[in-house]
Design an enzyme around this catalytic site. Structure first.
Site, short mmCIF file in Angstrom:
data_model
loop_
_atom_site.label_atom_id
_atom_site.label_comp_id
_atom_site.label_asym_id
_atom_site.label_seq_id
_atom_site.Cartn_x
_atom_site.Cartn_y
_atom_site.Cartn_z
N LYS A 24 0.73 -1.47 0.05
CA LYS A 24 0.39 -0.09 0.30
C LYS A 24 0.90 1.23 0.09
O LYS A 24 0.76 2.11 -0.90
CB LYS A 24 -0.71 0.14 0.70
CG LYS A 24 -1.73 -1.27 1.07
CD LYS A 24 -2.42 -1.36 2.15
CE LYS A 24 -3.89 -2.62 2.68
NZ LYS A 24 -4.56 -2.84 3.07
N GLN A 50 -4.89 -1.65 9.95
CA GLN A 50 -4.36 -2.35 8.95
C GLN A 50 -5.15 -3.74 10.23
O GLN A 50 -4.67 -4.06 11.36
CB GLN A 50 -2.76 -3.81 8.19
CG GLN A 50 -2.45 -4.71 8.83
CD GLN A 50 -3.68 -4.89 6.39
OE1 GLN A 50 -3.25 -3.56 5.74
NE2 GLN A 50 -4.17 -5.58 6.59
N ASP A 100 -11.04 3.22 4.53
CA ASP A 100 -11.12 2.07 4.64
C ASP A 100 -12.71 2.22 4.35
O ASP A 100 -12.99 0.85 4.26
CB ASP A 100 -10.90 1.38 5.35
CG ASP A 100 -10.48 0.01 5.55
OD1 ASP A 100 -9.30 0.10 3.87
OD2 ASP A 100 -8.70 -0.11 6.34
#
Ligand code: NAP
Length: 296
Positions: A55, A99, A122
């Site tokens: 990422k 994460q 997200d």
């Protein structure tokens, strides 16, 4: 019988990443803004480590700033919440990604709730989930957004199509169903308690499978000409003691019946990171009242 067309998520994602990069350059030029994505990794899970590294690399390649925060597995919830608060307050940070999964001593729900919804790239924060339910603009979870973009590219107008989503998780199944509803599909959400899942799936014009069981959907569950999006990523034993990735759909069988299908790997997976970059660009624009450059 003709084989289904392959939906090439890798190529689609490469184009989207390039477009995000172009739009980021325009934003820098026109508003002197370089979007920034902060990724937080707690612990040393090897898969999470690879995700965070990829990422970060993709973020930099798109001309945006990447800030990586690595914390030890022993980090307390209070320490992680302090970091999230600091990132919320940091003007250089437009997107915050924590994460998952997090170590057992940390309540991931509390951490997601603590992220500023304007920086929730997200799309997991209850405010963004609520906006999705209400059909209001907001940040949308990356994996279902990637599926939707590929479906619209393939099929154009989705209005009136029969869509079946197998799986009802908060990160894939539920937001996927809401996005398809927003496109005026007739949506069925199936799960482990669904009766006669085969018949439900066979009826779908659009079949999205997000279960996490290797090749669970056989070819005869797929309706002729259906568009199949396989979200599953399952590692199974391959030849010579190696492992390989397979989806939730029996690919070769389904390919003989479907109109179009995503492969695993190379289908949904690459779209997730591309949509994360897209959400970071959007978050940077939305926070400053600048029109978002890329439509859903
Ligand atoms: P999850 O949270 O474990 O949810 C799985 C869903 O599948 C649940 O709703 C469950 O139903 C349903 N299910 C389980 N067994 C079933 C069965 N026999 N018949 C019908 N439904 C069944 O999984 P997830 O996080 O949504 O992920 C699903 C898959 O997508 C995994 O393979 C994951 O690795 C993959 N994934 C890929 C990406 C990507 O970037 N490509 C991103 C996220 C996830 P109940 O609710 O009734 O238990």
């Amino acid at each position: 019988m003709t084989e289904a067309a392959l939906i090439d998520g890798k190529a689609f994602a490469a184009n989207l990443r390039a477009e995000v990069g172009r739009q980021a350059a325009v934003l820098a030029e026109s508003h002197d803004v370089v979007p920034g994505l902060a990724a937080v990794l707690v612990g040393e899970d090897p898969a999470s480590e690879v995700y965070v590294r990829n990422k970060g690399k993709a973020t930099r390649e798109a001309g945006m700033n990447s800030f990586e925060h690595r914390l030890p597995a022993s980090t307390s919830q209070a320490e992680l919440l302090d970091l999230v608060a600091a990132l919320n307050a940091d003007e250089k940070v437009d997107g915050i990604l924590v994460q998952l999964p997090l170590p057992g001593q940390i309540d991931s729900g509390a951490v997601i709730d603590a992220i500023d919804p304007a920086k929730d790239v997200d799309g997991f924060h209850p405010v963004n989930m609520g906006r999705l339910v209400n059909g209001a603009p907001g940040l949308v979870p990356c994996t279902p957004l990637g599926c939707l973009l590929m479906l619209k590219d393939r099929l154009g107008d989705l209005s009136g199509k029969n869509a079946v989503v197998v799986g009802r998780s908060n990160i894939v199944g539920k937001p996927m169903a809401l996005l398809l509803l927003r496109e005026s599909c007739t949506v069925t959400v199936a799960h482990s308690r669904t009766r006669d899942l085969a018949a439900v799936c066979r009826d779908a014009d659009i079949l999205v499978v997000a279960v996490g069981r290797p090749a669970m959907v056989p070819g005869d569950w797929v309706g002729p000409g259906a568009t199949v999006i396989d979200v599953g990523i399952n590692r199974v034993a391959g030849e010579g003691g190696k492992t390989r990735l397979v989806g939730d759909v029996a690919f070769e069988e389904a390919r003989a019946v479907a109109g179009a299908i995503t492969p695993v790997p190379g289908g949904v997976g690459p779209m997730t990171i591309a949509c994360l970059l897209r959400n970071t660009l959007h978050a940077a624009c939305l926070r400053r009242g600048i029109a978002v450059p890329l439509a859903d």
